[in-house]
Design an enzyme around this catalytic site. Structure first.
Site, PDB file in Angstrom:
ATOM      1  N   TYR A 191       0.835  -1.191   0.000  1.00  0.00           N
ATOM      2  CA  TYR A 191       0.000   0.000   0.000  1.00  0.00           C
ATOM      3  C   TYR A 191       0.879   1.254   0.000  1.00  0.00           C
ATOM      4  O   TYR A 191       2.108   1.167  -0.063  1.00  0.00           O
ATOM      5  CB  TYR A 191      -0.954  -0.030   1.194  1.00  0.00           C
ATOM      6  CG  TYR A 191      -2.081  -1.031   1.025  1.00  0.00           C
ATOM      7  CD1 TYR A 191      -3.142  -0.777   0.166  1.00  0.00           C
ATOM      8  CD2 TYR A 191      -2.067  -2.240   1.715  1.00  0.00           C
ATOM      9  CE1 TYR A 191      -4.165  -1.701  -0.003  1.00  0.00           C
ATOM     10  CE2 TYR A 191      -3.088  -3.170   1.558  1.00  0.00           C
ATOM     11  CZ  TYR A 191      -4.136  -2.891   0.691  1.00  0.00           C
ATOM     12  OH  TYR A 191      -5.137  -3.803   0.518  1.00  0.00           O
TER      13      TYR A 191
ATOM     14  N   ARG B 162       1.670  -2.116  11.027  1.00  0.00           N
ATOM     15  CA  ARG B 162       1.537  -3.313  10.183  1.00  0.00           C
ATOM     16  C   ARG B 162       2.782  -3.389   9.322  1.00  0.00           C
ATOM     17  O   ARG B 162       3.063  -2.494   8.527  1.00  0.00           O
ATOM     18  CB  ARG B 162       0.268  -3.206   9.318  1.00  0.00           C
ATOM     19  CG  ARG B 162      -0.140  -4.546   8.699  1.00  0.00           C
ATOM     20  CD  ARG B 162      -0.989  -5.335   9.648  1.00  0.00           C
ATOM     21  NE  ARG B 162      -1.181  -6.718   9.214  1.00  0.00           N
ATOM     22  CZ  ARG B 162      -2.217  -7.139   8.497  1.00  0.00           C
ATOM     23  NH1 ARG B 162      -3.140  -6.289   8.110  1.00  0.00           N
ATOM     24  NH2 ARG B 162      -2.333  -8.412   8.187  1.00  0.00           N
TER      25      ARG B 162
END
Length: 667
Positions: free
Chosen positions: A182, A230
């Site tokens: 991402y 994350r």
């Protein structure tokens, strides 16, 4: 409890103590969203159900923080940016209710998709990225490079979101994502970041963005407010658009383990309170969202290396839903907390059942992605294939029937077993009739390959549940009108399943021809050289299974591509396609079989060339047809007749279970 005691020891993340080592992994709750991008009541019920089930820590799915640089369509993903005060209203109720069960909840916040955005299906604005790079889904689209000022604006918006999270009662935040490729992850990888400003350069320079986000949040919310990251320890990228399978040798294009270990030390020094570690990227989506073809605990051997270089807690997901595996990983100090994602969608009571020693009553996730990622990808509300009440906990909660009925269920596949289970829970007297000697329907054959162990677990779970709720099971019993007359049911549920679709080909009655189900049920009868007719899900799985046994396989598909007729979630489809290549299955697309011979098949390609394909076994995998013989005989009777599962329309496990649940809950 003694057996699983490591799962139930408390742990601290920063200054927050969590009652056990079981966490809900972050999963985007797509569709559980109002038009103003705020959580809806379904989202509240969804997270509260997992807190009620005993989960110690809940990490929400990624919540966006702005809607200007990367504008998403309303009603799909939650976003704090457009209306932070409105967002806080229902979010506050969510945290209050979660806390009532002793659970903690962190809000995962995201800077966006970048080059992997679902543009233009879900994201309106053209794709953005750290540097000009081709879009993942649309190779001819070039992503726009963000300016330094725009990146600084995004950092501030992450800080704004953390303030809202704290005010709404969340116990901390997780930064999404330095994983899966991402936008933040793209900044941290040299492959996608060629910037010359403060956000580019060497590893420390590329980590400037996640560090600035951390500093902004701590400055505005306080040092005691936990911030976790994350963190993907390996991208599994062979090349743009190409992922690497487990065991496959390749040069990592993204972030490798060695760089991750250096990055982890820098991030701990910067002040992150924990790392939520995983693997994968959009190139290797099957690592980030492991299908059933992946081993349980598939991240552990990679992420355990982090324990050697940092002292902050390491949280790990990746098919951690086997209690023995999760407990052992913690007990052996390989990880600090087990995060369970789809396993908690399948059974929100997972922690409570483990604690009570009822492991055999945990409803297993089968790794299909049909109810979760598959629904996100097709713009539907996320749910679960084996748990139809997931994300509609309130509406689909089971209630006792006003009047107990005598229910006859015909067919012992998953549709029939689910209908029987649900009807019995509600207080009906249920008898299930199965013409064979064992329950399971076609799932019995489908569960034969080693990579289908979760389907076998599902069948065992159903057997246990039917026994638990008093369903009478009559095996080796064929239902006809005489039996119905003797039984005198109030309602009949027909879950008679499907039969093989057999193409009208010359030679199809040859002794070398087997159906897909026959080949799985009788693998010893399959020859060394095999031609599989049909490149759908069943045909591809059989081809891989046979290649794993060392057989020679030719897969013949009349369409231009394999796996093209029925929608399959991207992660599962990518992995199947890569496994087909990895196991060197000989694939012939745009090819029509014209004849079965004593020595194999004759097939014609798209150019009109006729070819003899030698085989001593020909397997037919071209689909199924509803089995309606009994229905056609009894459809005019007075009893209420409900046709469910493949008998209604041939689909998949999810549709069969959902049919069974829907009928069972409304009788």
């Amino acid at each position: 409890m003694t057996k699983y005691s490591s799962l139930f020891t408390p742990i601290k993340i920063g200054h927050v103590e969590i009652k056990n080592r079981i966490g809900m992994a972050p999963m985007a709750p797509s569709g559980m969203c109002m038009p103003d991008y705020c959580f809806n009541q379904r989202a509240v019920d969804y997270y509260v159900e997992r807190a009620k089930g005993g989960t110690g820590l809940i990490i929400t799915g990624g919540i966006e923080v702005e809607n200007v640089l990367e504008e998403t369509k309303p009603g799909i993903f939650q976003n704090i940016g457009p209306s932070p005060d409105a967002f806080s209203l229902l979010a506050s109720e969510m945290t209050e209710r979660v806390h009532a069960y002793g659970a903690k909840i962190f809000l995962q916040i995201t800077m966006g998709f970048g080059r992997v955005s679902f543009y233009p299906d879900m994201v309106k604005t053209p794709p953005i990225a750290p540097s000009p790079v081709s879009h993942f889904w649309q190779k001819d689209v070039m992503c726009r490079e963000l300016s330094t000022e725009e990146v600084e604006y995004l950092v501030r918006k992450m800080g704004d979101a953390a303030v809202v999270a704290a005010e709404s009662g969340f116990d901390g935040v997780e930064i999404h994502a330095m994983h899966e490729g991402y936008l933040i992850d793209q900044f941290t990888m040299a492959a996608f970041n060629q910037r010359t400003d403060k956000y580019g350069g060497d590893l420390r320079g590329r980590l400037t963005l996640p560090i600035e986000i951390l500093q902004e949040i701590k400055r505005r919310v306080g040092e005691r407010f936990p911030v976790i990251l994350r963190f993907g320890v390996k991208s599994c990228i062979k090349a743009l658009g190409e992922g690497g399978l487990p065991g496959e040798e390749y040069v990592e294009m993204g972030r490798d383990i060695e760089e991750s270990l250096e990055a982890a030390k820098i991030l701990e020094e910067a002040g992150y309170d924990a790392l939520n570690a995983d693997l994968g990227s959009y190139e290797a989506l099957y690592w980030a969202h492991p299908p059933g073809y992946m081993e349980h605990g598939c991240y552990i051997s990679h992420v355990e290396k982090l324990k050697e270089v940092v002292d902050i807690p390491i949280l790990v997901a990746g098919r951690m839903d086997l209690p023995e595996l999760a407990n052992a990983a913690i007990a052996e100090n390989r990880i600090d907390m087990a995060l369970i994602g789809r396993g908690l969608l399948a059974d929100p009571e997972w922690p409570n059942k483990v604690r009570a020693g009822q492991v055999d009553r945990i409803r297993p996730c089968v790794g299909c992605h049909d109810g979760c990622m598959g629904r996100l990808e097709t713009k539907k509300i996320v749910s679960c294939a084996v748990n139809p009440a997931c994300s509609r906990e309130n509406e689909y909660r089971l209630h006792p029937a006003l009047q107990s009925k005598k229910i006859m269920v015909v067919g012992g596949g998953v549709a029939g077993m689910e209908a029987a289970r649900v009807a019995a829970i509600r207080g009906h007297k249920v008898t299930l009739f199965e013409k064979g000697g064992i329950l399971g329907g076609h799932i019995l054959e489908a569960s034969v390959p080693d990579f289908k162990e979760d389907e076998r677990r599902l069948l065992k779970w159903y057997e246990k549940e039917l026994q638990e709720f008093g369903v009478e099971v009559r095996l080796n019993t064929t239902v006809d009108e005489t039996l119905i007359d003797e039984f005198r049911p109030d309602d009949i549920i027909l879950a008679t399943g499907a039969k093989d679709r057999i193409p009208a080909l010359p030679g199809i009655d040859s002794d070398i021809v087997m159906t897909a189900c026959d080949s799985l049920a009788n693998p010893a009868k399959v020859g060394q050289k095999v031609a599989v007719i049909g490149g759908g899900l069943v045909g591809c799985e059989i081809a891989i299974w046979l290649r794993q046994q060392g057989r020679e396989v030719v897969l013949v598909e009349m369409m231009e591509q394999i796996l093209s007729v029925v929608f399959i979630s991207h992660a599962n489809k990518m992995m199947l396609e890569d496994m087909i290549k990895y196991y060197d299955v000989d694939v012939r697309t745009a090819t029509c079989v014209e004849k079965v011979t004593d020595n194999g098949i004759q097939a014609r390609d798209k150019d009109g060339n006729l070819e003899e394909i030698p085989a001593n076994t020909v397997i037919i995998a071209v689909g199924y047809l509803p089995e309606l013989e009994l229905y056609n005989k009894i459809k005019d009777r007075n009893e209420k007749i409900h046709v469910i599962g493949d008998a209604s329309k041939v689909r998949n496990i999810m549709s069969a279970i959902w049919d069974g649940y829907e009928v069972g809950r409304t009788l």
